[in-house]
Design a protein around this motif. Structure first.
Motif, PDB file in Angstrom:
ATOM      1  N   THR A 288      44.979  54.529  22.565  1.00 58.39           N
ATOM      2  CA  THR A 288      43.925  54.258  23.210  1.00 58.39           C
ATOM      3  C   THR A 288      43.098  52.772  23.126  1.00 58.39           C
ATOM      4  O   THR A 288      42.913  51.876  23.738  1.00 58.39           O
ATOM      5  CB  THR A 288      42.873  55.570  23.733  1.00 58.39           C
ATOM      6  N   CYS A 289      42.557  52.868  21.860  1.00 57.19           N
ATOM      7  CA  CYS A 289      41.687  51.870  21.456  1.00 57.19           C
ATOM      8  C   CYS A 289      42.629  50.432  21.320  1.00 57.19           C
ATOM      9  O   CYS A 289      42.122  49.500  21.654  1.00 57.19           O
ATOM     10  CB  CYS A 289      41.038  51.994  20.084  1.00 57.19           C
ATOM     11  N   PHE A 290      44.022  50.600  20.691  1.00 54.59           N
ATOM     12  CA  PHE A 290      44.664  49.443  20.857  1.00 54.59           C
ATOM     13  C   PHE A 290      44.802  48.932  21.824  1.00 54.59           C
ATOM     14  O   PHE A 290      45.143  47.645  22.200  1.00 54.59           O
ATOM     15  CB  PHE A 290      45.812  49.842  19.894  1.00 54.59           C
ATOM     16  N   ILE A 291      45.137  49.795  22.908  1.00 56.99           N
ATOM     17  CA  ILE A 291      45.497  49.458  24.271  1.00 56.99           C
ATOM     18  C   ILE A 291      44.316  48.875  25.100  1.00 56.99           C
ATOM     19  O   ILE A 291      44.173  47.789  25.713  1.00 56.99           O
ATOM     20  CB  ILE A 291      46.121  50.526  25.035  1.00 56.99           C
ATOM     21  N   LEU A 292      43.280  49.598  24.913  1.00 59.68           N
ATOM     22  CA  LEU A 292      41.823  49.185  25.572  1.00 59.68           C
ATOM     23  C   LEU A 292      41.200  47.911  25.143  1.00 59.68           C
ATOM     24  O   LEU A 292      40.204  47.280  25.886  1.00 59.68           O
ATOM     25  CB  LEU A 292      41.018  50.325  25.871  1.00 59.68           C
ATOM     26  N   MET A 293      41.628  47.643  23.798  1.00 61.44           N
ATOM     27  CA  MET A 293      40.863  46.260  23.383  1.00 61.44           C
ATOM     28  C   MET A 293      41.258  45.052  24.255  1.00 61.44           C
ATOM     29  O   MET A 293      40.532  44.097  24.233  1.00 61.44           O
ATOM     30  CB  MET A 293      41.245  46.036  22.008  1.00 61.44           C
ATOM     31  N   GLY A 294      42.198  45.067  24.986  1.00 65.49           N
ATOM     32  CA  GLY A 294      42.710  44.281  25.992  1.00 65.49           C
ATOM     33  C   GLY A 294      41.487  43.979  26.779  1.00 65.49           C
ATOM     34  O   GLY A 294      41.456  42.543  27.378  1.00 65.49           O
ATOM     35  N   THR A 295      40.809  44.759  27.141  1.00 62.56           N
ATOM     36  CA  THR A 295      39.478  44.473  28.268  1.00 62.56           C
ATOM     37  C   THR A 295      38.635  43.563  27.691  1.00 62.56           C
ATOM     38  O   THR A 295      38.206  42.719  28.464  1.00 62.56           O
ATOM     39  CB  THR A 295      38.767  45.851  28.715  1.00 62.56           C
ATOM     40  N   GLY A 296      38.658  43.274  26.392  1.00 63.07           N
ATOM     41  CA  GLY A 296      37.582  42.304  25.935  1.00 63.07           C
ATOM     42  C   GLY A 296      38.218  40.968  25.640  1.00 63.07           C
ATOM     43  O   GLY A 296      37.606  39.916  25.554  1.00 63.07           O
ATOM     44  N   HIS A 297      39.612  40.827  26.096  1.00 61.26           N
ATOM     45  CA  HIS A 297      40.338  39.492  25.954  1.00 61.26           C
ATOM     46  C   HIS A 297      40.200  38.618  27.106  1.00 61.26           C
ATOM     47  O   HIS A 297      40.539  37.533  26.851  1.00 61.26           O
ATOM     48  CB  HIS A 297      41.636  39.824  25.518  1.00 61.26           C
ATOM     49  N   GLY A 298      39.989  39.067  28.448  1.00 62.43           N
ATOM     50  CA  GLY A 298      39.826  38.235  29.496  1.00 62.43           C
ATOM     51  C   GLY A 298      38.611  37.568  30.135  1.00 62.43           C
ATOM     52  O   GLY A 298      38.580  37.292  31.057  1.00 62.43           O
ATOM     53  N   LEU A 299      37.670  37.479  29.121  1.00 62.01           N
ATOM     54  CA  LEU A 299      36.392  36.841  29.687  1.00 62.01           C
ATOM     55  C   LEU A 299      36.362  35.413  29.605  1.00 62.01           C
ATOM     56  O   LEU A 299      35.375  34.871  29.812  1.00 62.01           O
ATOM     57  CB  LEU A 299      35.242  37.543  28.756  1.00 62.01           C
ATOM     58  N   SER A 300      37.481  34.755  28.774  1.00 64.23           N
ATOM     59  CA  SER A 300      37.386  33.347  28.967  1.00 64.23           C
ATOM     60  C   SER A 300      37.064  32.517  30.002  1.00 64.23           C
ATOM     61  O   SER A 300      36.088  31.601  30.220  1.00 64.23           O
ATOM     62  CB  SER A 300      38.621  32.723  28.296  1.00 64.23           C
TER      63      SER A 300
END
Length: 512
Positions: free
Chosen positions: A388-400
């Motif tokens: 779950t953590c490996f997958i949900l870390m994507g929520t922090g990638h899209g702030l650019s």
């Protein structure tokens, strides 16, 4: 022109009670929105402006997204190739992958700021596609690399060629779109990176079967296919990429539509290109803008494990169960699927629900990052929660896209400052990325990157603090700038509002 009405109000009246998260901008008071605006902003515009926006989106946004797609395809393909045979074929058993990333980053950092300064003096429609063609040729060359040293050299020059694209395209996007349109476009542009990373995994799984044909290994075919995809997109840029509005003459926009584009930016307070001067440079370097926005982007860009294939390496090192090469390349794409979805949610809610406020999504993404990476730093957690953590870390990638949109709005009154700040944000973020992975993401520590996970948790906390700081400074600056009187005249059927802003330099009415 139809019935018109004139509204006169001071800046403090511009902050609608329905938008408590967004400080007053001291600009144009908007008319009530139709429900279609919340689906896509152009649906709430007059017919002429809607057609202009459709053509602009189709050309600029498509080229930007495809161009960024191929850039991230390259960045991701190094990781995909590494776990798919390149490591064994070239004997890369130490920290060579880190050095490859660093060589690319050094080239990228060197080129960014000079490139964006160049864009304020020359035509982007010539400069950016030329560098794209060079990048595509160098990508083909990677397929013939037979040593780590050769890859280091090629990755440096690839990074140098790529440095023109992301900050340059963000600058161009910020030169065409208004506040309520900007986050969506910036974020759609940025989601192409996640899509490319997903595609790279599936592409590697597909081309790996070409291994042995014509003397190329499967990972070498990955770079060949990458170049075949990239070159046509690069060449298309000569035809479809517009310049900034005041010098742009793309074949798909009429002279009247160019006038509309210029007036839209004047209404937004976004300034045209001006000569560089000592006073301008001094103003840029003594403003809080360049320092706080750069820190914000440094904390965002380095507050993720995107440059290190942590999920794939976790799967590759797993003994029970044992995953196939195809699964190692495809399962991590779920992280980037989450990135795509969360990025689009950030964009739509920021532009509409939060009335242009960028900080709520940034704070949310940073908070989820802290939860995920603190859990991974502990490591001894249930397998399901680890996935779950490996997958949900994507929520922090899209702030650019949100960070860049915020920078466009804060620096809107100085075109050269806007170009330099955008480049500085991206450049200094990659300066840190050039050496930080060598310390906290050492390949020999995979997959239990405890130092890396702790570092990201700290950077995410700093991201949240910086976002609140910028919000406060921007609100105070806006209050000072917006003390003048704002008058708005809305004509039914007009494609762009007519406005006089008392705080502007000229105070002239704008009408299209």
């Amino acid at each position: 022109m139809g019935h018109s009405k004139r509204l006169s109000t001071r800046s403090k009246d511009l902050e609608s009670p329905s938008c408590p998260l967004q400080p007053a901008q001291g600009s144009v008071k908007r008319k009530p929105r139709k429900w279609t605006y919340y689906l896509w902003d152009t649906l709430d515009k007059p017919k002429e402006e809607r057609w202009f926006m459709f053509k602009l989106d189709a050309a600029l946004l498509t080229f930007a997204s495809l161009g960024y797609f191929i850039k991230y395809l390259d960045q991701s393909n190094i990781n995909s190739a590494f776990v798919s045979g390149m490591k064994e074929d070239l004997g890369l058993y130490q920290n060579q992958l880190n050095y490859m990333q660093t060589c690319w980053t050094v080239g990228y950092v060197i080129g960014e700021l000079p490139s964006n300064i160049t864009l304020t003096r020359f035509r982007p429609s010539k400069w950016i596609p030329t560098m794209e063609v060079i990048w595509s040729v160098l990508t083909f060359c990677l397929s013939r690399a037979n040593s780590a040293k050769t890859i280091y050299i090629l990755r440096f020059f690839i990074g140098l060629a790529e440095s023109t694209f992301y900050p340059g395209m963000q600058y161009i996007i910020g030169s065409w779109y208004r506040k309520e349109e900007l986050a969506k476009r910036s974020c759609i542009f940025h989601t192409s990176a996640a899509i490319a990373t997903m595609f790279s995994g599936y592409l590697m799984a597909g081309v790996y079967h070409l291994g042995g044909r014509h003397g190329f290994a499967g990972w070498q075919w990955l770079f060949i296919v990458d170049g075949v995809i990239s070159l046509p997109i690069a060449l298309a840029g000569y035809f479809f990429l517009p310049d900034v509005p005041e010098i742009s003459k793309p074949f798909y926009l009429s002279d009247k539509e160019i006038v509309v584009a210029v007036k839209r930016m004047e209404l937004e307070g976004r300034q045209k290109r001006q000569p560089y001067s000592k006073s301008k440079i001094y103003k840029i370097l003594t403003s809080w803008h360049i320092y706080t926005l750069t820190l914000l982007y440094i904390f965002f860009n380095n507050g993720a494990a995107g440059a290190t294939p942590v999920f794939a390496q976790f799967l590759k090192e797993s003994k029970n169960p044992k995953y196939t090469l195809s699964q190692i390349n495809t399962y991590p794409t779920a992280t980037y699927g989450i990135q795509v979805v969360s990025t689009l949610i950030y964009a739509w809610t920021s532009d509409s629900v939060f009335c242009g406020a960028r900080w709520p999504a940034i704070v949310f993404g940073g908070t989820v990052n802290i939860i995920c990476y603190v859990s991974l730093a502990i490591w001894d957690i249930p397998l399901g929660w680890k996935w779950t953590c490996f997958i949900l870390m994507g929520t922090g990638h899209g702030l650019s896209g949100l960070c860049m949109a915020w920078a466009h709005e804060i620096c809107t009154h100085d075109n050269e400052e806007r170009a330099i700040v955008i480049a500085s944000m991206n450049e200094l973020a990659y300066v840190l990325q050039a050496w930080l992975p060598l310390i906290v993401w050492q390949q020999i520590e995979a997959p239990e990157y405890r130092k890396g996970y702790i570092t990201i948790s700290c950077l995410s906390f700093a991201l949240i603090i910086t976002a609140f700081t910028i919000r406060g400074l921007h609100a105070r600056e806006t209050a000072k700038r917006g003390k003048g009187v704002v008058e708005v005249e809305e004509d039914e059927g007009s494609s762009v509002e007519e406005a006089r802003v008392g705080g502007n330099d000229d105070g002239k009415a704008i009408r299209v």
